[in-house]
Design an enzyme around this catalytic site. Structure first.
Site, short mmCIF file in Angstrom:
data_model
loop_
_atom_site.label_atom_id
_atom_site.label_comp_id
_atom_site.label_asym_id
_atom_site.label_seq_id
_atom_site.Cartn_x
_atom_site.Cartn_y
_atom_site.Cartn_z
N SER A 42 0.79 -1.43 0.06
CA SER A 42 0.05 -0.06 0.03
C SER A 42 0.88 1.28 -0.05
O SER A 42 0.35 2.31 -0.34
CB SER A 42 -0.94 -0.02 1.19
N ASP A 346 -3.52 7.48 8.85
CA ASP A 346 -4.62 6.66 9.32
C ASP A 346 -4.09 5.55 10.30
O ASP A 346 -4.91 4.61 10.44
CB ASP A 346 -5.37 5.90 8.10
N HIS A 349 -0.51 4.25 7.52
CA HIS A 349 0.06 5.06 6.29
C HIS A 349 0.34 6.54 6.72
O HIS A 349 -0.07 6.94 7.79
CB HIS A 349 -0.63 4.95 5.19
#
Length: 390
Positions: A42, A346, A349
């Protein structure tokens, strides 16, 4: 009604993701790279996980506030805006690298991104044999690499140039990958000794992928290390019972978790040194994500962040604004109005502001070893007298 709304949302996302955006360079520079090829999770996913998701069960990054700083309608990136790969593309004057999965027109000119949220360096089946659950995706590093190998003949057939030359002119971003191999067992309560056993296996998986790509013609690799996970809001919440003396009094991070990240990075640098000696015609550049990020917590105001920037910008509950299963992107979860002052986005990240500073430190600062050489003609970083551990 809800189903119709979801279909409209996903069609908007897919349109945005399929659009090729070229960012004009702000200054004349000489760049030897004509394309970016990306593998990872990600940290570099520009929309693959969104495209691989069921339209009726969209991931959190399909919804605001993801993308609210830059892309606005969320693009599937796990941040409020651009990622490191996006800033690298801007610097090189190349298109933002589109996600591969679900793309209709794939080419070296646009760049190719196989990175997927939740991806691991080790195969899912292997991790499950070890008792480690990996429920997000089975698109591990080997799956990403094999997918690239499968499409490579068609990619090259559409060009008049030799396939090896096309790959040799590309900057190949190898991750970050491996972080999820550790995240899953940590959050499942495995011991640090059990998790340490995975490190040499993960390093081997990354190394093997680099060798495969060298054999195909790859010449320049940017290989990131692990983050200082002891400064992550998710890990600080997971180990919230840690005593005050177990936290760094200066940063608030948990040192033993950061030491684990450094242990992985030391093993990775040793292996990259070995590969560089075996393949002296290739540029293998270590991207020091760890120290780049750690400085944000050591001197936050110097980099434009607020004091003690450990809490997540987008989240809910507790000292670090993070609660598992009540995370960013879920209904009713709030987010800060000034994400540029935050490092953590978050809980897992980082913010666009943090990613932009990391990218700058790699491209024009001290966090790439060996440093990029933009003087041209020639290629990046041809100085062979260096050590990744220096």
């Amino acid at each position: 009604m809800a189903s119709t709304l979801r279909k409209k949302l996903i069609s908007t996302f897919l349109f945005l993701l399929s659009s090729t955006v070229i960012v004009a360079s702000s200054e004349p520079r000489c760049h030897p790279y004509k394309s970016i090829i990306s593998f990872g999770d990600s940290i570099a996913d520009t929309g693959n996980y969104l495209r691989l998701s069921d339209v009726n069960h969209l991931p959190q990054a399909a919804f605001l506030p993801y993308g609210e700083t830059f892309f606005h309608p969320p693009s599937g990136r796990y941040s409020d805006g651009r990622l490191i790969i996006d800033f690298i593309a801007e610097f090189l004057g190349l298109p933002y690298v589109p996600p591969y999965f679900g793309s209709q027109n794939v080419s070296f000119d646009q760049g190719i991104n196989f990175a997927v949220y939740g991806a691991t360096a080790l195969d899912r089946a292997f991790l499950m044999e070890k008792g480690i659950e990996s429920d997000f995706t089975n698109v591990s590093l080997s799956v990403q690499l094999n997918t690239f190998k499968q499409i490579l003949p068609n990619l090259c057939a559409s060009s008049s140039r030799d396939c090896r030359d096309l790959l040799g002119d590309s900057l190949i971003l190898m991750g970050e990958i491996g972080g999820n191999d550790y995240n899953y067992p940590f959050f499942e309560g495995k011991s640090i000794n059990e998790i340490k056993e995975l490190v040499p296996l993960i390093i081997k998986a990354i190394s093997s992928a680099i060798v495969d790509l060298i054999d195909l013609g790859g010449k320049t690799f940017l290989v990131p290390g692990n983050f200082p996970i002891g400064c992550s809001a998710s890990y600080l919440t997971l180990f919230h019972n840690a005593k005050e003396e177990e936290h760094d009094p200066f940063t608030g991070c948990i040192p033993w978790l950061n030491e684990f990240g450094e242990y992985h990075n030391d093993q990775l640098k040793t292996e990259l040194n070995r590969l560089q000696k075996l393949y002296p015609h290739v540029n293998i550049i270590y991207a020091d994500y760890y120290n780049s990020i750690h400085t944000f917590f050591q001197e936050p105001t110097k980099y434009g962040f607020k004091n003690r920037p450990l809490a997540a910008c987008c989240g809910f509950g507790g000292e670090y604004n993070f609660t598992v299963n009540e995370e960013c992107g879920y209904g009713g979860v709030n987010y800060c109005q000034n994400p540029s002052e935050y490092v953590n986005w978050d809980g897992y990240h980082l913010t666009e502001a943090a990613y932009g500073k990391i990218a700058h430190g790699l491209l024009k600062g001290p966090y790439a070893t060996p440093a990029f050489d933009w003087s041209c003609p020639g290629s990046a970083s041809v100085d062979r007298v260096y050590s990744f551990s220096s």
